[in-house]
Design an enzyme around this catalytic site. Structure first.
Site, PDB file in Angstrom:
ATOM      1  N   HIS A 257       0.819  -1.211   0.000  1.00 33.89           N
ATOM      2  CA  HIS A 257       0.000   0.000   0.000  1.00 33.89           C
ATOM      3  C   HIS A 257       0.853   1.261   0.000  1.00 33.89           C
ATOM      4  CE1 HIS A 257      -2.991   2.988   1.026  1.00 33.89           C
ATOM      5  NE2 HIS A 257      -3.891   2.107   0.702  1.00 33.89           N
TER       6      HIS A 257
ATOM      7  N   HIS B 269     -19.802   1.074  13.450  1.00 35.21           N
ATOM      8  CA  HIS B 269     -20.839   0.089  13.185  1.00 35.21           C
ATOM      9  C   HIS B 269     -20.145  -1.061  12.479  1.00 35.21           C
ATOM     10  CE1 HIS B 269     -20.923   1.938   9.142  1.00 35.21           C
ATOM     11  NE2 HIS B 269     -21.452   0.808   8.740  1.00 35.21           N
TER      12      HIS B 269
ATOM     13  N   ARG C  11     -22.960  20.348  15.580  1.00 34.00           N
ATOM     14  CA  ARG C  11     -22.012  19.655  14.693  1.00 34.00           C
ATOM     15  C   ARG C  11     -20.725  19.415  15.473  1.00 34.00           C
ATOM     16  NH1 ARG C  11     -19.678  16.168  12.243  1.00 34.00           N
ATOM     17  NH2 ARG C  11     -18.962  16.323  10.074  1.00 34.00           N
TER      18      ARG C  11
ATOM     19  N   CYS D 173     -23.683  24.516   8.563  1.00 37.01           N
ATOM     20  CA  CYS D 173     -22.806  23.411   8.200  1.00 37.01           C
ATOM     21  C   CYS D 173     -22.675  23.336   6.675  1.00 37.01           C
ATOM     22  CB  CYS D 173     -23.355  22.099   8.739  1.00 37.01           C
ATOM     23  SG  CYS D 173     -22.351  20.648   8.330  1.00 37.01           S
TER      24      CYS D 173
ATOM     25  N   TYR E  19     -14.322  19.359   3.396  1.00 37.57           N
ATOM     26  CA  TYR E  19     -14.976  20.651   3.218  1.00 37.57           C
ATOM     27  C   TYR E  19     -14.419  21.403   2.009  1.00 37.57           C
ATOM     28  CZ  TYR E  19     -16.881  19.680   7.830  1.00 37.57           C
ATOM     29  OH  TYR E  19     -17.526  19.088   8.890  1.00 37.57           O
TER      30      TYR E  19
END
Length: 558
Positions: free
Chosen positions: A129, A153, A227, A274, A411
């Site tokens: 990698h 999860h 947030r 946001c 962002y």
């Protein structure tokens, strides 16, 4: 003796180097609507597993990158029933201690990690990698503390592939030790209002019911969208310190909260939004990576504190004296490697008295709540919420942008054809001022409306970044074929280019007889006559940011 600022800069450089690995890894992923991955090949799936499994350094940052944008919110140490078989004790395998695992932290000694009862050798992947040498920063440890931090999860398909690297069992006395020996990072979260609708619970991200936003020009603290990127720190205001460092002049200063309060108090009514607000609408075009925000990841408040330009001027830092181009902000919220949330803005905004950048210690006349940055938050009016860093701990004036992940590799907007295989975050600037946006707060999607005197009522908000004032809002009752201006606009008295406050609007719009289903639309126009794009197909981007197409609501007529 080295100053604390020089030491921190060395740490910054290390974290920046690690973030490059995170970027290369995340770009090989594809995300569906609920945040789960759709890999192009088994190798990519295995690659993600390995990178995620690495405990510290780049591994932790990678989990941050991925899991802060999912909707998963299981308890920190919970093991779901459908994944109990993974990481369980397996007869016939050798037993290793955590000390044994720690000895295998490089390709020369093999690279091992631990999960539950299992020990895994991931050396073969590391060798192939790109950036594998950086990933080694997290080798030789247990993955569980970091999965606890980011509330993973657990996907049975992913864990099944992870088991292919299994080489042994972890000694009984070491099983769960790294989790037992650490405090629950989410064990001291603030209490939240029951009306907030979580997009994720760990870290906590939530928005209020959309209809409530149009009720008041000032959003109540308890109903202001939240947030968070990391666990909320519990900061003692009595011992709090803000570090300020100008690295082109080698000036530094440390201020306590009471020192900041001695500067003239300045209040500004400013909307914070946001970058992912309304992402749930963009997802309908094609899957994106990020929290599925509705239309309420936005709020308007009165922020009070010291002007940043006053504090900097007191240090002798002005446009004439500094060669810095950026102002970096760091929060006191940190990841497992002690890397803080960080972001930056351009120096021109920070030094401009009319830019109204403040070190805010009050929100709507009260001490800023913990969820919103207690005891100090930088407020950068007209700029995306990500730059309004909460729990502000350090300010650095530099020729460079913040090296933080959220400035360099998040962002940012991209063309609709860019995907996670082709994205290059160095090719786009970080989002600062946001584009004009609006939304219908009432009625809601699917509502049945009663027509009164041939009309129906609508309410909503509109806002534009960069201090641009909303000058007109148009609404339609036929999917955008015909339009009319709304009846009223409510805002404060500030003018362009210092109109930081949003605008609430109301309208009564006629509907044709015998209509049963109609589509309502809204678009806003700001003081520079910018308006919103018609649809999301033209502005789709892989991060689902800058989602400002017409807001459309389908309703039934009674």
């Amino acid at each position: 003796m080295l100053s604390r600022f020089f030491v921190r800069r060395l740490v910054d450089y290390k974290n920046y180097r690690c973030s490059a690995v995170v970027t290369r890894l995340q770009h090989s992923w594809q995300y569906n609507t609920d945040g789960s991955e759709q890999e192009h090949s088994q190798n990519r799936t295995q690659g993600k597993i390995v990178a995620a499994a690495l405990g510290a350094g780049a591994g932790a940052a990678l989990w941050l990158t991925y899991h802060r944008t999912t909707n998963a919110a299981s308890p920190p140490t919970a093991i779901d029933k459908d994944v109990l078989e993974y990481g369980a004790h397996r007869d016939g395998l050798p037993e290793y201690t955590l000390d044994d695992v720690a000895k295998h932290d490089s390709p020369d000694t093999r690279v091992w990690v631990a999960y539950r009862h299992g020990v895994y050798d991931i050396t073969d992947f590391i060798k192939e990698h790109p950036g594998g040498d950086k990933i080694l920063l997290g080798a030789g440890g247990s993955v569980e503390p970091f999965w606890a931090l980011y509330a993973v999860h657990k996907n049975p398909h992913v864990l099944q592939l992870f088991e292919k690297y299994r080489i042994g069992n972890l000694a009984g006395e070491d099983v769960g030790a790294s989790v037992k020996n650490m405090d629950d990072p989410y064990g001291n979260e603030p209490k939240r209002h029951a009306a907030l609708k979580p997009a994720s619970k760990q870290p906590f991200n939530a928005e209020p019911p959309l209809a409530l936003l149009a009720d008041n020009l000032i959003t109540p603290n308890e109903l202001f969208y939240v947030r968070n990127h990391l666990p909320v720190p519990d900061v003692d205001a009595k011992t709090y310190e803000l570090e300020i460092f100008e690295d082109t002049m080698n000036k530094e200063k440390i201020l306590k909260l009471n020192d900041i309060k001695k500067y003239p108090k300045h209040s500004v009514t400013a909307t914070i939004q946001c970058a992912g607000n309304r992402r749930s609408e963009m997802i309908k075009v094609k899957a994106v990576k990020g929290l599925s925000w509705g239309q309420a990841a936005i709020g308007n408040a009165v922020w009070s504190g010291a002007k940043l330009c006053d504090v900097l001027k007191d240090m002798g830092i002005t446009e004439e004296t500094t060669q810095a181009l950026h102002v970096q902000f760091e929060g006191l919220d940190t990841d497992p490697t002690n890397m803080p949330y960080g972001s930056s803005i351009q120096i021109e905004k920070a030094l401009d008295p009319h830019g109204d950048v403040i070190l805010a210690y009050e929100m709507n006349g009260e001490p800023i709540p913990r969820d919103h940055g207690y005891p100090l938050r930088v407020i950068v009016p007209g700029v995306v919420g990500a730059r309004n860093v909460k729990w502000l701990g350090r300010i650095v004036l530099s020729k460079e942008e913040s090296h933080a992940h959220w400035q360099q590799n998040d962002y940012k907007g991209f063309a609709p054809n860019v995907d996670w295989d082709t994205v290059d975050f160095t090719k786009s600037p970080a989002i600062q001022e946001l584009p004009v946006i609006s939304a219908i707060c009432e009625p809601g999607e699917g509502e049945t409306l009663k027509v009164v005197n041939g009309k129906i009522k609508l309410r909503g908000y509109a806002w534009s970044g960069g201090g641009r004032k909303i000058v007109r809002v148009d609404v339609s009752a036929d999917g955008g074929k015909t339009w009319q201006a709304v009846d009223s606009l409510e805002s404060d008295r500030t003018r362009h280019p210092r109109a930081w406050c949003w605008t609430l609007w109301q309208a009564e719009i006629p509907v044709h007889k015998n209509q049963s289903n109609i589509q309502l639309c809204v678009k806003a126009v700001d003081s520079q006559y910018n308006t919103q794009p018609e649809n999301f197909e033209n502005i789709w981007n892989l991060r689902g940011v800058l989602a400002n197409a017409y807001h459309r609501v389908n309703v039934k007529i009674q």
